[in-house]
Scaffold this motif. Structure first.
Motif, mmCIF file in Angstrom:
data_model
loop_
_atom_site.group_PDB
_atom_site.id
_atom_site.type_symbol
_atom_site.label_atom_id
_atom_site.label_comp_id
_atom_site.label_asym_id
_atom_site.label_seq_id
_atom_site.Cartn_x
_atom_site.Cartn_y
_atom_site.Cartn_z
ATOM 1 N N PHE A 149 38.072 41.727 36.369
ATOM 2 C CA PHE A 149 37.481 43.259 36.216
ATOM 3 C C PHE A 149 37.492 43.646 37.571
ATOM 4 O O PHE A 149 37.384 42.800 38.487
ATOM 5 C CB PHE A 149 36.033 42.965 35.647
ATOM 6 N N TYR A 151 35.834 46.618 39.815
ATOM 7 C CA TYR A 151 34.699 47.649 39.934
ATOM 8 C C TYR A 151 34.458 48.414 41.280
ATOM 9 O O TYR A 151 34.623 47.770 42.343
ATOM 10 C CB TYR A 151 33.426 47.219 39.679
ATOM 11 N N THR A 163 28.304 41.065 34.419
ATOM 12 C CA THR A 163 29.895 40.893 34.571
ATOM 13 C C THR A 163 30.310 39.722 34.617
ATOM 14 O O THR A 163 31.240 39.167 34.127
ATOM 15 C CB THR A 163 30.237 41.975 35.785
ATOM 16 N N LYS A 166 30.241 37.915 31.365
ATOM 17 C CA LYS A 166 31.103 38.286 30.516
ATOM 18 C C LYS A 166 32.331 37.831 30.440
ATOM 19 O O LYS A 166 33.122 37.471 29.474
ATOM 20 C CB LYS A 166 31.314 39.997 30.632
#
Length: 173
Positions: A149, A151, A163, A166
């Motif tokens: 990910f 961000y 996060t 996850k």
């Protein structure tokens, strides 16, 4: 009337050309993105050690690009420190300084009482491989070295925890 029509057609053609260039620029980007292996690097830490991203293979890594003068980075600093204090033994937080003198980073660390690992990218060499255009920008990299990910913007401790949980093999405790 004909001149006005020609002007409109020229403006539309220029706009279309810019749109095509922007689309192609995005397609031809070599910057790493979610699902790609994180580009490795070796940079000097504030304490003078050489640190490589690959040193942390097998660990979950949060790679945060920052600048000491950046207001959103300053807003985020206490949140990163709170995460580090509670979960630093379960996920590695690496904070990468973008093209700043070491003294600026040291002063920032002292101001925010930070205990994270700060890396000095004196010539901003990692911005391009990661596609970083501003700060703060953060990459969540799994235990296999894959970006999960990306961000953009300041984060809260709660957002970081959510996060990480996850994408991390074992949730934070």
């Amino acid at each position: 009337m004909a001149r006005k029509l020609v002007r409109i057609l020229i403006i539309v053609a220029i706009g279309a050309a810019f749109a095509v260039m922007a689309i192609n620029l995005g397609k031809n980007s070599t910057a790493a993105k979610a699902g790609d292996p994180a580009p490795d690097f070796t940079l000097e830490s504030v304490s003078g050690e050489q640190v490589s991203l690959s040193d942390y293979r097998g660990e979950f890594v949060i790679l945060n690009f920052f600048a000491s003068w950046c207001p959103p980075c300053r807003e985020e600093a206490p949140e990163l420190q709170a995460f580090e204090e509670e979960y630093g033994d379960q996920a590695k937080l690496l904070i990468l300084s973008r093209a700043e003198p070491k003294i600026n980073v040291v002063e920032f660390i002292e101001e925010f009482n930070s205990t994270s690992t700060y890396l000095l990218d004196y010539n901003d060499s990692m911005a391009n491989p990661y596609g970083v255009i501003g700060q703060p920008e953060t990459f969540f990299i799994d235990e296999n070295g894959i970006i999960q990910f990306h961000y953009i913007g300041p984060m809260t401790k709660e957002f970081i925890v959510e996060t990480v949980n996850k994408y991390k093999k074992e949730p934070l405790k």
